[in-house]
Design an enzyme around this catalytic site. Sequence first.
Site, PDB file in Angstrom:
ATOM      1  N   LYS A 134      21.625 -18.027 -19.965  1.00 27.95           N
ATOM      2  CA  LYS A 134      22.623 -16.815 -19.753  1.00 27.95           C
ATOM      3  C   LYS A 134      22.191 -15.772 -19.927  1.00 27.95           C
ATOM      4  CE  LYS A 134      27.006 -15.881 -22.294  1.00 27.95           C
ATOM      5  NZ  LYS A 134      27.297 -15.919 -23.685  1.00 27.95           N
ATOM      6  N   ASP A 152      30.415 -18.173 -19.826  1.00 33.98           N
ATOM      7  CA  ASP A 152      30.706 -18.076 -21.355  1.00 33.98           C
ATOM      8  C   ASP A 152      32.106 -18.728 -21.889  1.00 33.98           C
ATOM      9  OD1 ASP A 152      32.681 -16.687 -20.661  1.00 33.98           O
ATOM     10  OD2 ASP A 152      32.222 -14.907 -21.792  1.00 33.98           O
TER      11      ASP A 152
END
Length: 224
Positions: A134, A152
Amino acid sequence: MATSYVGEARKRVAPKKQRVRPVIERLAAEHADARIALSFRSPLELLVSVMLSAQTTDVNVNRVTEKLFVKYRRPEDYLAVPQEELEQDIFATGFYRQKAKSLRGMMTMLIEEFDGEVPESFDDLLRLPGVARKTANVVSAERGNAQGIVVDTHVRRLSQRLGFTRQEDPVKIERDLMKLVPREDWARFPHLLIWHGRRICDARRPECEVCPLALDLCPSSRVR
Ligand code: SF4
């Protein structure tokens, strides 16, 4: 009942491949200011900010980095103080021990292997201590070189509600989105979903009545 609204909406919308572009266009018009909420002035500050943002809010990170980036300007600065001092300086972002350890490991590798610069390559970013997919995705996207799609909590929820994925696991969701979203939109797509999630499509109380996707683009819409 809510489920009947959703059932009706599902029948009304086109397949996801036909909806993805109009969804992006409408969200871009609705959230013209959608961008990363972290404050940074260099790739190093971006990398540190994203790393510190794990398990806390961007607002909280910005509050901490406002002072942090005055004191720590180069990778060497993070190694010039005792670990406890760095821990204190990032304390308010939570998980400060682990984050301080990762930051120091990251800075060591930047100095030893990358001349103190943040590498451009996605694979090199992933090698840095404390950098997961991420973080590497956010950093690459902000540098104009998106290699994937940031997932997310908002991106996950919105992608599911929009019928773009049925997966729960972020890696599998990202894989579904990468097949669906045009590559030129990989960087802005998560920002659009994040801002839409914060402003309109709340986790508990989505405001379908004012949502620009409600009538023809969202299979989860509660608006008839
Ligand atoms: S607010 Fe409602 S219509 Fe809009 S994306 Fe969320 S669930 Fe769909």
